[in-house]
Motif scaffolding. Sequence first.
Motif, PDB file in Angstrom:
ATOM      1  N   LEU A 167      41.147  48.779  47.825  1.00 47.94           N
ATOM      2  CA  LEU A 167      42.284  48.310  47.040  1.00 47.94           C
ATOM      3  C   LEU A 167      42.640  49.301  45.939  1.00 47.94           C
ATOM      4  O   LEU A 167      43.822  49.579  45.685  1.00 47.94           O
ATOM      5  N   SER A 168      41.623  49.855  45.279  1.00 42.25           N
ATOM      6  CA  SER A 168      41.880  50.801  44.197  1.00 42.25           C
ATOM      7  C   SER A 168      42.479  52.110  44.719  1.00 42.25           C
ATOM      8  O   SER A 168      43.321  52.716  44.057  1.00 42.25           O
ATOM      9  N   VAL A 169      42.063  52.551  45.909  1.00 42.42           N
ATOM     10  CA  VAL A 169      42.561  53.809  46.454  1.00 42.42           C
ATOM     11  C   VAL A 169      43.942  53.630  47.075  1.00 42.42           C
ATOM     12  O   VAL A 169      44.877  54.392  46.805  1.00 42.42           O
ATOM     13  N   LEU A 170      44.094  52.613  47.922  1.00 43.01           N
ATOM     14  CA  LEU A 170      45.345  52.429  48.645  1.00 43.01           C
ATOM     15  C   LEU A 170      46.497  52.005  47.737  1.00 43.01           C
ATOM     16  O   LEU A 170      47.641  52.441  47.920  1.00 43.01           O
ATOM     17  N   CYS A 171      46.228  51.168  46.764  1.00 44.44           N
ATOM     18  CA  CYS A 171      47.292  50.600  45.927  1.00 44.44           C
ATOM     19  C   CYS A 171      47.318  51.183  44.520  1.00 44.44           C
ATOM     20  O   CYS A 171      48.136  50.754  43.693  1.00 44.44           O
ATOM     21  N   ASP A 172      46.439  52.109  44.208  1.00 43.41           N
ATOM     22  CA  ASP A 172      46.370  52.730  42.883  1.00 43.41           C
ATOM     23  C   ASP A 172      46.247  51.663  41.797  1.00 43.41           C
ATOM     24  O   ASP A 172      46.914  51.690  40.770  1.00 43.41           O
ATOM     25  N   ALA A 173      45.384  50.670  42.074  1.00 45.16           N
ATOM     26  CA  ALA A 173      45.181  49.560  41.143  1.00 45.16           C
ATOM     27  C   ALA A 173      43.924  49.796  40.325  1.00 45.16           C
ATOM     28  O   ALA A 173      42.990  50.472  40.764  1.00 45.16           O
ATOM     29  N   GLU A 174      43.947  49.256  39.116  1.00 46.12           N
ATOM     30  CA  GLU A 174      42.763  49.326  38.256  1.00 46.12           C
ATOM     31  C   GLU A 174      41.862  48.140  38.601  1.00 46.12           C
ATOM     32  O   GLU A 174      42.198  46.994  38.341  1.00 46.12           O
ATOM     33  N   VAL A 175      40.714  48.430  39.187  1.00 46.02           N
ATOM     34  CA  VAL A 175      39.838  47.399  39.714  1.00 46.02           C
ATOM     35  C   VAL A 175      38.487  47.500  39.018  1.00 46.02           C
ATOM     36  O   VAL A 175      37.915  48.596  38.867  1.00 46.02           O
ATOM     37  N   ALA A 176      37.987  46.336  38.606  1.00 42.89           N
ATOM     38  CA  ALA A 176      36.640  46.246  38.037  1.00 42.89           C
ATOM     39  C   ALA A 176      35.974  45.032  38.650  1.00 42.89           C
ATOM     40  O   ALA A 176      36.514  43.919  38.584  1.00 42.89           O
ATOM     41  N   LEU A 177      34.828  45.226  39.259  1.00 43.33           N
ATOM     42  CA  LEU A 177      34.131  44.154  39.969  1.00 43.33           C
ATOM     43  C   LEU A 177      32.709  44.056  39.438  1.00 43.33           C
ATOM     44  O   LEU A 177      31.986  45.061  39.359  1.00 43.33           O
ATOM     45  N   ILE A 178      32.304  42.822  39.073  1.00 44.54           N
ATOM     46  CA  ILE A 178      30.955  42.568  38.556  1.00 44.54           C
ATOM     47  C   ILE A 178      30.329  41.463  39.392  1.00 44.54           C
ATOM     48  O   ILE A 178      30.937  40.387  39.564  1.00 44.54           O
ATOM     49  N   ILE A 179      29.133  41.683  39.891  1.00 43.41           N
ATOM     50  CA  ILE A 179      28.426  40.700  40.718  1.00 43.41           C
ATOM     51  C   ILE A 179      26.997  40.588  40.198  1.00 43.41           C
ATOM     52  O   ILE A 179      26.317  41.602  39.978  1.00 43.41           O
ATOM     53  N   PHE A 180      26.542  39.339  40.016  1.00 44.58           N
ATOM     54  CA  PHE A 180      25.140  39.059  39.699  1.00 44.58           C
ATOM     55  C   PHE A 180      24.528  38.342  40.888  1.00 44.58           C
ATOM     56  O   PHE A 180      25.054  37.332  41.363  1.00 44.58           O
ATOM     57  N   SER A 181      23.418  38.830  41.360  1.00 50.11           N
ATOM     58  CA  SER A 181      22.734  38.205  42.486  1.00 50.11           C
ATOM     59  C   SER A 181      22.030  36.930  42.020  1.00 50.11           C
ATOM     60  O   SER A 181      21.894  36.700  40.815  1.00 50.11           O
ATOM     61  N   PRO A 182      21.583  36.078  42.959  1.00 52.56           N
ATOM     62  CA  PRO A 182      20.841  34.873  42.555  1.00 52.56           C
ATOM     63  C   PRO A 182      19.610  35.186  41.706  1.00 52.56           C
ATOM     64  O   PRO A 182      19.176  34.335  40.915  1.00 52.56           O
ATOM     65  N   ARG A 183      19.085  36.385  41.866  1.00 57.08           N
ATOM     66  CA  ARG A 183      17.907  36.772  41.084  1.00 57.08           C
ATOM     67  C   ARG A 183      18.275  37.464  39.778  1.00 57.08           C
ATOM     68  O   ARG A 183      17.385  37.892  39.044  1.00 57.08           O
ATOM     69  N   GLY A 184      19.582  37.601  39.492  1.00 61.11           N
ATOM     70  CA  GLY A 184      20.017  38.180  38.234  1.00 61.11           C
ATOM     71  C   GLY A 184      20.260  39.669  38.285  1.00 61.11           C
ATOM     72  O   GLY A 184      20.519  40.291  37.245  1.00 61.11           O
TER      73      GLY A 184
END
Length: 222
Positions: A35-52
Amino acid sequence: MVRGKTQMKRIENATSRQVTFSKRRNGLLKKAFELSVLCDAEVALIIFSPRGKLYEFSNCSMNKTIDRYQNRTKDLMSSNSTAIEDVQLEKEYDSFSMTKKLEHLEVCKRKLLGDGLDLCSIDELQQLERQLERSLSKIRSRKYQMLKDEIMKLKEEEKMLLEENAALQIKVISESSKKQESNQRSESSNHEEIMDVETELFIGPPERRSNNNNNNNNNAFL
């Protein structure tokens, strides 16, 4: 092989849950990169696993994107608050305006009924007079229209009654004529019966009948 539809609920098996997390996490990170490459969008993604454990992706500075998000949220909250205040002020103004209109209408109503005329000027009294004359003209016009409609209705009812009366007269005349014809036929039949009786009583030549009558009279004299 057709894949079955996955139910959107927590996976109870811990091993299956961890495998699914790893696959979906990698797919989500890949989609964010695309999405960031194709659409030149500013993307920030944060994921926490079940274990933190933390997993993140950003095509620029993560802190910069977070700051931009926070500032944008504050602006939205401020604009929403301003919009709510404007709506409230508008409602209050409408309510105040409606109250003033109701008060004005109540005053006009009392004046039309003849109350509260002491403080009215000549112009106001003339205006009330013209208004009453217009209202009276409309009332009279409506009354005349209703009377006209009622007269038309009565005329239609009169016409219907006259037609019914004419039909009844024709019926009575027809029945009377039939009755008269029946009486005439009855009288004619009775007359014919009388003639038949007289014919049976006097049989023979007229001269003999006259002699018989004379003999009967002489016998009666003796």
